[in-house]
Design a protein around this motif. Structure first.
Motif, mmCIF file in Angstrom:
data_model
loop_
_atom_site.group_PDB
_atom_site.id
_atom_site.type_symbol
_atom_site.label_atom_id
_atom_site.label_comp_id
_atom_site.label_asym_id
_atom_site.label_seq_id
_atom_site.Cartn_x
_atom_site.Cartn_y
_atom_site.Cartn_z
ATOM 1 N N THR A 204 30.786 -18.404 28.023
ATOM 2 C CA THR A 204 30.299 -18.212 29.239
ATOM 3 C C THR A 204 29.653 -19.978 29.893
ATOM 4 N N VAL A 205 29.074 -20.420 29.318
ATOM 5 C CA VAL A 205 28.488 -21.839 29.693
ATOM 6 C C VAL A 205 29.716 -22.625 30.155
ATOM 7 N N LEU A 206 30.581 -22.682 29.222
ATOM 8 C CA LEU A 206 31.707 -23.767 29.815
ATOM 9 C C LEU A 206 32.554 -23.249 30.980
ATOM 10 N N GLU A 207 32.582 -22.077 30.941
ATOM 11 C CA GLU A 207 33.464 -21.517 32.286
ATOM 12 C C GLU A 207 32.658 -21.656 33.506
ATOM 13 N N GLU A 208 31.340 -21.711 33.298
ATOM 14 C CA GLU A 208 30.299 -21.859 34.620
ATOM 15 C C GLU A 208 30.481 -23.443 34.907
ATOM 16 N N VAL A 209 30.625 -24.435 34.063
ATOM 17 C CA VAL A 209 30.249 -25.701 34.346
ATOM 18 C C VAL A 209 31.503 -26.488 34.154
ATOM 19 N N VAL A 210 32.404 -26.209 33.840
ATOM 20 C CA VAL A 210 33.889 -26.771 33.705
ATOM 21 C C VAL A 210 34.727 -26.491 34.795
ATOM 22 N N PRO A 211 35.183 -27.043 35.788
ATOM 23 C CA PRO A 211 36.292 -26.566 37.016
ATOM 24 C C PRO A 211 37.325 -25.925 36.236
ATOM 25 N N ALA A 212 37.689 -24.810 36.733
ATOM 26 C CA ALA A 212 38.915 -23.988 36.263
ATOM 27 C C ALA A 212 40.024 -24.447 35.828
ATOM 28 N N LYS A 213 40.619 -25.694 36.524
ATOM 29 C CA LYS A 213 41.898 -26.275 36.153
ATOM 30 C C LYS A 213 41.865 -26.910 34.897
ATOM 31 N N LYS A 214 40.272 -27.334 34.554
ATOM 32 C CA LYS A 214 40.120 -28.352 33.432
ATOM 33 C C LYS A 214 40.046 -27.210 31.945
ATOM 34 N N CYS A 215 39.655 -26.003 32.230
ATOM 35 C CA CYS A 215 39.214 -25.494 31.068
ATOM 36 C C CYS A 215 40.289 -25.147 29.996
ATOM 37 N N GLY A 216 41.645 -24.884 30.074
ATOM 38 C CA GLY A 216 42.628 -24.808 29.242
ATOM 39 C C GLY A 216 42.688 -26.109 28.399
ATOM 40 N N PHE A 217 42.764 -27.371 29.234
ATOM 41 C CA PHE A 217 43.003 -28.642 28.748
ATOM 42 C C PHE A 217 41.711 -28.684 27.724
ATOM 43 N N GLY A 218 40.494 -28.373 28.281
ATOM 44 C CA GLY A 218 39.386 -28.611 27.645
ATOM 45 C C GLY A 218 39.444 -27.984 26.204
ATOM 46 N N HIS A 219 40.005 -26.814 26.107
ATOM 47 C CA HIS A 219 39.910 -26.302 25.014
ATOM 48 C C HIS A 219 40.749 -26.928 23.672
#
Length: 270
Positions: A204-219
């Protein structure tokens, strides 16, 4: 990007890799978490994911539970070789599989008896609810992410991380940041999530503070970072304060270089 340093063998795409190159500008980062993700982009790769077959991705992610890619990839390859035939739907063949034979096929993945039962049950569910793996793929790619996630979580043996991986790697949904053990450990250790946050709270925290387009790469990049630098027991900062590329962004929660002790971040609250 002229080179792709992402490992070809991993849950994000199996032997063929996966995703397409994307450019992230660190200068535009608005939050510490986004700065972390951008820093990982400079260290590794930058990708946007999607386009994997949904049922195959689901199978691959189940096999990866509680084991490494090194162990689960051969199991995945053996399963595909035995059960993914040109004249049959993979969901149909797995639903009809003999459990002991399937268990032997995927034995390199660990917990193979349990996983074989989960795979058969999941395949039976796909056939019953959707009719085929192809129809299931359409469901994953076309329905609202919330609907897909809630539906997958109703299946025994499918947890939040597995559901999110299907949404990300098959559905190509932005804003999805699957949380495995590496992600859970690292973002609490960094101080971005609360030390006692569970996997869902970290997501929940990460999906709130990381832009959507970067979430998959961030994982995917965080997993690689966790394997190479921020390991559970011997993070790089213990040996050399400058060895970690995220050292200036980390609160080192639960890491004590002076004594070389490392504990789960939650233990710092006790």
């Amino acid at each position: 990007m002229t080179e792709d340093p992402e490992p070809a063998v991993n849950v994000s795409g199996g032997q063929a890799g996966g995703g397409v190159a994307a450019e992230f500008d660190p200068a535009t980062a608005d939050t510490r978490a986004e700065h972390v993700v951008d820093r990982l982009g400079e260290l590794y790769w930058q990708k946007r994911y999607g386009g994997r077959d949904a049922f195959t991705c689901l199978v691959r992610t189940i096999l990866s539970q509680n084991t490494s890619d090194k162990a689960s990839q051969p199991a995945h390859d053996a399963l595909i070789e035995r059960y993914d035939t040109t004249d049959a739907d993979l969901a149909d063949t797995l639903a009809a599989a003999e459990q002991s034979t399937l268990a032997e096929t995927i034995s390199s993945a660990g917990l193979y008896n349990q996983k074989s039962r989960v795979l058969i049950t999941t395949a039976e569910w796909v056939v019953s609810e959707f009719g085929s793996a192809t129809a299931f793929d359409e469901f994953v790619t076309e329905k609202a992410p919330e609907t897909v996630r809630e539906t997958l979580l109703e299946v025994r043996g499918v947890g939040p991380k597995t559901a999110d991986c299907v949404l990300l790697f098959a559905g190509g949904r932005t804003g999805v940041f699957p949380v495995d053990t590496h992600v859970h450990r690292i973002y609490r250790r960094l101080g971005i999530a609360s030390p006692d946050a569970d996997h869902e709270e970290v997501r929940t925290v990460l999906e709130e503070v990381v832009p959507a387009k970067k979430c998959g790469f961030g994982h995917t990049a965080t997993i690689q970072f966790g394997r190479e630098y921020c390991t559970a027991r011997k993070p790089a900062c213990l040996e050399d304060p400058d060895a970690c590329p995220l050292g200036d962004r980390c609160d080192q929660v639960g890491v004590y270089p002076a004594t070389e002790d490392v504990v789960d971040p939650a233990e710092t609250l006790e």
